[in-house]
Design an enzyme around this catalytic site. Structure first.
Site, PDB file in Angstrom:
ATOM      1  N   ASP A   2       9.590 -26.552 -19.254  1.00  0.00           N
ATOM      2  CA  ASP A   2      11.026 -26.677 -18.986  1.00  0.00           C
ATOM      3  C   ASP A   2      11.471 -25.610 -17.998  1.00  0.00           C
ATOM      4  O   ASP A   2      11.587 -24.433 -18.352  1.00  0.00           O
ATOM      5  CB  ASP A   2      11.793 -26.553 -20.306  1.00  0.00           C
ATOM      6  CG  ASP A   2      13.306 -26.581 -20.111  1.00  0.00           C
ATOM      7  OD1 ASP A   2      13.764 -26.876 -18.986  1.00  0.00           O
ATOM      8  OD2 ASP A   2      14.025 -26.307 -21.085  1.00  0.00           O
TER       9      ASP A   2
ATOM     10  N   GLU B  86       2.723   1.830  -4.514  1.00  0.00           N
ATOM     11  CA  GLU B  86       2.642   2.959  -5.443  1.00  0.00           C
ATOM     12  C   GLU B  86       3.845   2.870  -6.383  1.00  0.00           C
ATOM     13  O   GLU B  86       4.917   3.389  -6.083  1.00  0.00           O
ATOM     14  CB  GLU B  86       2.664   4.286  -4.687  1.00  0.00           C
ATOM     15  CG  GLU B  86       1.520   4.474  -3.699  1.00  0.00           C
ATOM     16  CD  GLU B  86       1.668   5.745  -2.877  1.00  0.00           C
ATOM     17  OE1 GLU B  86       2.747   6.386  -2.963  1.00  0.00           O
ATOM     18  OE2 GLU B  86       0.734   6.093  -2.145  1.00  0.00           O
TER      19      GLU B  86
ATOM     20  N   GLU C 212       5.894   3.883  -9.303  1.00  0.00           N
ATOM     21  CA  GLU C 212       6.128   4.955 -10.270  1.00  0.00           C
ATOM     22  C   GLU C 212       6.813   4.409 -11.514  1.00  0.00           C
ATOM     23  O   GLU C 212       7.482   3.362 -11.459  1.00  0.00           O
ATOM     24  CB  GLU C 212       6.981   6.053  -9.622  1.00  0.00           C
ATOM     25  CG  GLU C 212       6.294   6.718  -8.432  1.00  0.00           C
ATOM     26  CD  GLU C 212       7.228   7.560  -7.588  1.00  0.00           C
ATOM     27  OE1 GLU C 212       6.727   8.291  -6.718  1.00  0.00           O
ATOM     28  OE2 GLU C 212       8.459   7.492  -7.787  1.00  0.00           O
TER      29      GLU C 212
ATOM     30  N   GLU D 147       4.315  12.586 -12.198  1.00  0.00           N
ATOM     31  CA  GLU D 147       5.225  12.589 -11.063  1.00  0.00           C
ATOM     32  C   GLU D 147       6.285  13.676 -11.232  1.00  0.00           C
ATOM     33  O   GLU D 147       6.293  14.423 -12.199  1.00  0.00           O
ATOM     34  CB  GLU D 147       5.869  11.217 -10.858  1.00  0.00           C
ATOM     35  CG  GLU D 147       5.261  10.400  -9.702  1.00  0.00           C
ATOM     36  CD  GLU D 147       5.427  11.060  -8.341  1.00  0.00           C
ATOM     37  OE1 GLU D 147       6.299  11.941  -8.196  1.00  0.00           O
ATOM     38  OE2 GLU D 147       4.670  10.711  -7.418  1.00  0.00           O
TER      39      GLU D 147
ATOM     40  N   GLU E 151       2.509   8.214 -12.107  1.00  0.00           N
ATOM     41  CA  GLU E 151       2.074   7.307 -11.041  1.00  0.00           C
ATOM     42  C   GLU E 151       0.581   7.047 -11.176  1.00  0.00           C
ATOM     43  O   GLU E 151      -0.198   7.963 -11.491  1.00  0.00           O
ATOM     44  CB  GLU E 151       2.364   7.905  -9.666  1.00  0.00           C
ATOM     45  CG  GLU E 151       1.971   6.996  -8.496  1.00  0.00           C
ATOM     46  CD  GLU E 151       2.360   7.583  -7.148  1.00  0.00           C
ATOM     47  OE1 GLU E 151       1.521   7.550  -6.235  1.00  0.00           O
ATOM     48  OE2 GLU E 151       3.500   8.085  -7.022  1.00  0.00           O
TER      49      GLU E 151
ATOM     50  N   ARG F 242       7.993  13.294   4.425  1.00  0.00           N
ATOM     51  CA  ARG F 242       8.341  12.450   3.288  1.00  0.00           C
ATOM     52  C   ARG F 242       9.847  12.247   3.126  1.00  0.00           C
ATOM     53  O   ARG F 242      10.272  11.531   2.214  1.00  0.00           O
ATOM     54  CB  ARG F 242       7.739  13.033   2.002  1.00  0.00           C
ATOM     55  CG  ARG F 242       6.223  12.983   2.002  1.00  0.00           C
ATOM     56  CD  ARG F 242       5.606  13.686   0.810  1.00  0.00           C
ATOM     57  NE  ARG F 242       4.156  13.751   0.957  1.00  0.00           N
ATOM     58  CZ  ARG F 242       3.304  12.830   0.516  1.00  0.00           C
ATOM     59  NH1 ARG F 242       3.766  11.755  -0.087  1.00  0.00           N
ATOM     60  NH2 ARG F 242       2.006  12.963   0.685  1.00  0.00           N
TER      61      ARG F 242
ATOM     62  N   GLU G 233       3.834   3.600   5.819  1.00  0.00           N
ATOM     63  CA  GLU G 233       4.305   3.672   4.429  1.00  0.00           C
ATOM     64  C   GLU G 233       5.821   3.501   4.420  1.00  0.00           C
ATOM     65  O   GLU G 233       6.555   4.351   4.928  1.00  0.00           O
ATOM     66  CB  GLU G 233       3.913   5.018   3.812  1.00  0.00           C
ATOM     67  CG  GLU G 233       4.422   5.222   2.390  1.00  0.00           C
ATOM     68  CD  GLU G 233       4.215   6.645   1.894  1.00  0.00           C
ATOM     69  OE1 GLU G 233       4.526   6.909   0.724  1.00  0.00           O
ATOM     70  OE2 GLU G 233       3.774   7.504   2.694  1.00  0.00           O
TER      71      GLU G 233
END
Length: 474
Positions: A56, A135, A137, A217, A225, A344, A362
């Protein structure tokens, strides 16, 4: 079908050799949760890979209405794994969803969308493989309570590691509590989740998932992680769902609970899902070159596509109202749309790689509340649009963005401030997703409607504890 050596034959042989008693079928709903139902092995045969099983569809979020509810799932034999969390010997198979009347794949089935994205990539001639390495977390909690009603609303999460428990009477409290923003990487006994993560890794490896590393982390309160090895697009999305399933169930067996909610704790880091990606053609990497940080022009154009379409893209890669409580300055979550080598604080980072094969980008904005089939497909489509239209990503931003003045940042675009803003951007900018019929207008419109009606509006109607703190005495 079923000839010796085929995936279907291997499934049937495995069932017989290992005395399997049940077959569990897993498939993805529209927002991004695995669903399942199970049949005894007596109801499973070679014809199951052709005829499938009806169910369904009106009871699945974002799918059919009650008057057109019949749906069909057909298992993919290449996805078999032995479920380590079910008492009776049980194999799981990930399934595709079909219209029973036409035997065509259902357009709102997220796994169908990622398969179309892979087919579109090959049709462009740009590349034949897109590798993705997420990745994801997560937080491990020891207690979670939440509820709401017309006259109340609250949540409470707790962790033996939480800094807020440093003064609690634990008979005895041994004092090892992770300080705020200092969970990266103290050894045990401050890191109290080492054995649990190792158990998660062993369970993942038992299912054929390659794990590169595991660690605590940044946040206090059990943030962790586990990094999986990158895989081609469809396999990467399937694997992420297996990953979530294993991590959650391993925690549950140990009397703990896991959440992939992006921002469950105020005042500390939230959980992101940095996505590493690269394009390959005939076994050769295409993102390595002589440009900035060793990137090819193709990789830079891919970045240009991500930056251009990021406001709409985030409606899919950051799809919850809670997602935008993570995307705020000061907590490592990148809110400024820029690219950089090893920086970062940029939303797109070019990690160090010691060979052309390791060259990748990334994308740091996404979070693990995303439906991976939709998120990875959308990232690929945005990047391909950048390549096809040679979109210049602009100059890299190698400074620490959080230390830059408002004047320096005035020309750097930012992520949307809320899910509502992201959905508005998606409504205005989604042509790049429609190429190759990967996404459809129906999928886009249904996504916007579902998120607006089921999440944004209900959240907007509810008072919060903080509003009582601020406004009760007005």
């Amino acid at each position: 079908m079923g000839k010796s050596g085929s995936p279907e034959h291997e499934v049937l042989s495995y069932i017989k050799a290992n005395k399997i008693q049940f077959v569990d079928f897993k498939f993805m709903d529209f927002p991004g949760q695995w669903q399942h139902f199970t049949v005894p092995v007596s109801q499973f045969s070679e014809s199951s890979f052709e005829d499938g099983y009806g169910f369904d569809g009106s009871s699945i979020r974002g799918w059919k209405s009650i008057n057109e509810s019949d749906m069909l799932i057909i298992p993919d034999a290449t996805t078999m794994f032995l479920d380590p969390f079910v008492k009776a010997p049980t194999i799981s198979l990930i399934c595709d969803v079909f219209e029973p009347s036409t035997k065509e794949k259902y357009s709102r089935c997220p796994r169908n969308i990622v398969q179309k994205a892979e087919a579109y990539l090959k049709s462009t001639g740009i590349a034949d493989t897109a590798y993705f390495g997420p990745e994801a977390e997560f937080f491990v909690f020891d207690d979670v309570r939440f509820d709401s009603g017309p006259n109340f609303g609250f949540y409470s999460v707790d962790s033996i590691e939480g800094k807020w428990n440093s003064g609690r009477e634990e008979n005895p409290n041994l004092g090892y509590k992770t300080r705020v923003k200092e969970g990266y990487f103290p050894v045990p006994p401050t890191d109290q989740l080492m054995d649990l993560r190792n158990e998660m890794v062993l369970n993942l490896e038992s299912l054929g998932i390659e794990v590169e590393a595991q660690h605590h982390e940044v946040a206090s309160g059990g943030q962790c992680e586990i990094d999986m090895k990158f895989k081609p697009l469809l396999r990467a999305a399937d694997q992420l769902l297996m990953f979530k399933y294993v991590v959650k169930n391993t925690a549950m067996k140990n009397g703990k609970t896991v959440t992939y909610m992006p921002k469950p704790i105020f005042g500390d880091n939230g959980s992101g899902m940095h996505v590493h990606t690269s394009l390959w053609l005939k076994g050769k990497p295409l993102f390595a070159g002589g440009g900035y940080a060793g990137l090819s022009d193709m990789a830079l154009y891919f970045i240009g596509g991500l930056i251009k379409h990021a406001p709409s893209l985030l409606a899919i890669t950051n799809p919850t109202t809670n997602s935008y409580k993570r995307l705020v300055p000061g907590y490592e979550a990148p809110v400024n749309l820029a690219y950089s080598s090893n920086n970062r604080s940029a939303s797109i980072r070019i990690p160090f790689g010691n060979s052309p094969k390791a060259k990748r980008i990334e994308f740091r904005c996404p979070d693990p509340s995303a439906n991976p089939y939709l998120a990875f497909s959308a990232i690929l489509m945005a990047g391909l649009d950048g390549i096809q239209n040679r979109i210049d990503p602009g100059e890299p931003l190698d400074k620490d963005i959080y230390d830059m003045s408002p004047e320096e940042l005035k020309d750097v675009p930012s992520t949307p401030e809320s899910l509502g803003h992201a959905l508005k951007a998606l409504a205005e900018d989604h042509e790049y997703l429609l190429k190759g019929d990967v996404f459809t207008e129906d999928v886009i419109n249904t996504w916007i409607k579902y998120k607006t009606e089921k999440e944004i509006k209900p959240a907007a109607l509810r008072p919060t504890p903080f509003e009582f703190e601020q406004y009760f005495d007005v």
